[in-house]
Write a protein that holds these residues in place. Structure first.
Motif, short mmCIF file in Angstrom:
data_model
loop_
_atom_site.label_atom_id
_atom_site.label_comp_id
_atom_site.label_asym_id
_atom_site.label_seq_id
_atom_site.Cartn_x
_atom_site.Cartn_y
_atom_site.Cartn_z
N LEU A 104 -12.42 -52.48 123.26
CA LEU A 104 -13.35 -53.58 123.50
C LEU A 104 -14.11 -53.92 122.22
N THR A 105 -14.29 -55.21 121.99
CA THR A 105 -15.10 -55.68 120.87
C THR A 105 -16.26 -56.50 121.43
N ASP A 106 -17.13 -56.94 120.54
CA ASP A 106 -18.33 -57.70 120.93
C ASP A 106 -19.07 -56.97 122.05
N LEU A 107 -19.30 -55.70 121.84
CA LEU A 107 -19.88 -54.84 122.86
C LEU A 107 -21.37 -55.11 123.06
N GLN A 108 -21.76 -55.16 124.31
CA GLN A 108 -23.17 -55.30 124.67
C GLN A 108 -23.47 -54.25 125.75
N VAL A 109 -24.63 -53.65 125.68
CA VAL A 109 -25.07 -52.75 126.74
C VAL A 109 -26.38 -53.28 127.29
N ASN A 110 -26.51 -53.25 128.61
CA ASN A 110 -27.68 -53.80 129.28
C ASN A 110 -28.26 -52.79 130.25
N HIS A 111 -29.56 -52.85 130.42
CA HIS A 111 -30.27 -52.01 131.38
C HIS A 111 -30.99 -52.92 132.35
N TYR A 112 -30.75 -52.71 133.64
CA TYR A 112 -31.42 -53.47 134.68
C TYR A 112 -32.25 -52.53 135.54
N GLN A 113 -33.52 -52.83 135.66
CA GLN A 113 -34.42 -52.03 136.48
C GLN A 113 -34.77 -52.83 137.71
N HIS A 122 -29.93 -49.40 136.51
CA HIS A 122 -28.49 -49.49 136.27
C HIS A 122 -28.22 -49.89 134.83
N TYR A 123 -27.17 -49.33 134.26
CA TYR A 123 -26.76 -49.59 132.90
C TYR A 123 -25.35 -50.17 132.92
N TYR A 124 -25.13 -51.22 132.12
CA TYR A 124 -23.83 -51.88 132.10
C TYR A 124 -23.35 -52.07 130.68
N MET A 125 -22.04 -52.01 130.52
CA MET A 125 -21.39 -52.27 129.25
C MET A 125 -20.52 -53.50 129.44
N ILE A 126 -20.63 -54.45 128.51
CA ILE A 126 -19.83 -55.67 128.55
C ILE A 126 -19.12 -55.80 127.21
N GLY A 127 -17.83 -56.05 127.26
CA GLY A 127 -17.06 -56.21 126.03
C GLY A 127 -15.89 -57.14 126.26
N THR A 128 -15.19 -57.47 125.17
CA THR A 128 -14.03 -58.35 125.22
C THR A 128 -12.80 -57.55 124.81
N SER A 130 -8.44 -57.25 123.98
CA SER A 130 -7.58 -57.90 122.99
C SER A 130 -7.05 -59.25 123.47
N GLN A 131 -7.00 -59.48 124.78
CA GLN A 131 -6.55 -60.77 125.31
C GLN A 131 -7.70 -61.77 125.46
N GLY A 132 -8.90 -61.38 125.10
CA GLY A 132 -10.05 -62.26 125.19
C GLY A 132 -10.75 -62.25 126.54
N GLU A 133 -10.35 -61.35 127.42
CA GLU A 133 -10.99 -61.27 128.73
C GLU A 133 -12.24 -60.39 128.66
N LYS A 134 -13.25 -60.79 129.41
CA LYS A 134 -14.49 -60.01 129.48
C LYS A 134 -14.30 -58.82 130.40
#
Length: 168
Positions: A104-113, A122-128, A130-134
């Motif tokens: 995964l590239t363009d990695l983001q991590v988020n925390h939701y309270q 809750h903690y989430y990881m979001i990335g892209t 190699s095919q460009g899918e999130k």
């Protein structure tokens, strides 16, 4: 007309204790790692327990019991068992397909309270990929700390439940 107070049955106590154990396990098991499918299985188990309770209540109802109570028990049993089968099918598909590895590239991590305190954090990881899918998945608090500031990561995960086995 006086309403008769019903005694709590032994099976109801057993099912309540079992449900409590499963709920505690769900809070204790980490969101990433080798036990992720066990965590998913805990969610399925809660619906199975509810379905079993409804079926047992239906069996306890006598012929003179009101029809609405029987209908409610049937609906609760059907909805909970259908949900358990649907969630369980994801686990079975993940077990049969096995884990996949993706970068995964363009990695983001988020925390939701949430509004209810520590149990709604809750903690989430979001990335892209190699095919460009999130790709979005829940991670543990420890993973959140380790991944903060990272731009790329390789993960091993289960496709159908989106549960992460390993992050490197």
């Amino acid at each position: 007309m006086k309403r008769k107070i019903r005694k709590i049955k032994k099976y109801e106590i057993r099912l309540a204790v079992l449900a409590l154990i499963v709920i505690v396990m769900n809070f204790v098991i980490p969101k990433t790692g080798s036990l992720v499918l066990l965590d998913e299985l805990c969610g399925v188990a809660i619906f199975v327990i509810i379905g079993i309770w409804a079926v047992c209540r239906l069996a306890d109802k006598g012929k003179k019991e009101e029809t609405i109570g029987k209908v409610i028990c049937i609906l609760i049993a059907a909805i909970s068992l259908i949900t358990a089968v649907w969630l369980g099918s994801k686990i079975i598909r993940d077990l049969s397909a096995g884990p996949e590895t993706v970068r995964l590239t363009d990695l983001q991590v988020n925390h939701y309270q949430g509004h209810s305190g520590i149990f709604s954090s809750h903690y989430y990881m979001i990335g892209t990929d190699s095919q460009g899918e999130k790709f979005r998945a829940e991670i543990s608090g420890r993973d959140y700390t380790e991944l903060s500031g990272e731009d790329r990561v390789t993960i091993t995960y289960y496709r159908y439940t989106d549960r992460i086995l390993d992050i490197s």
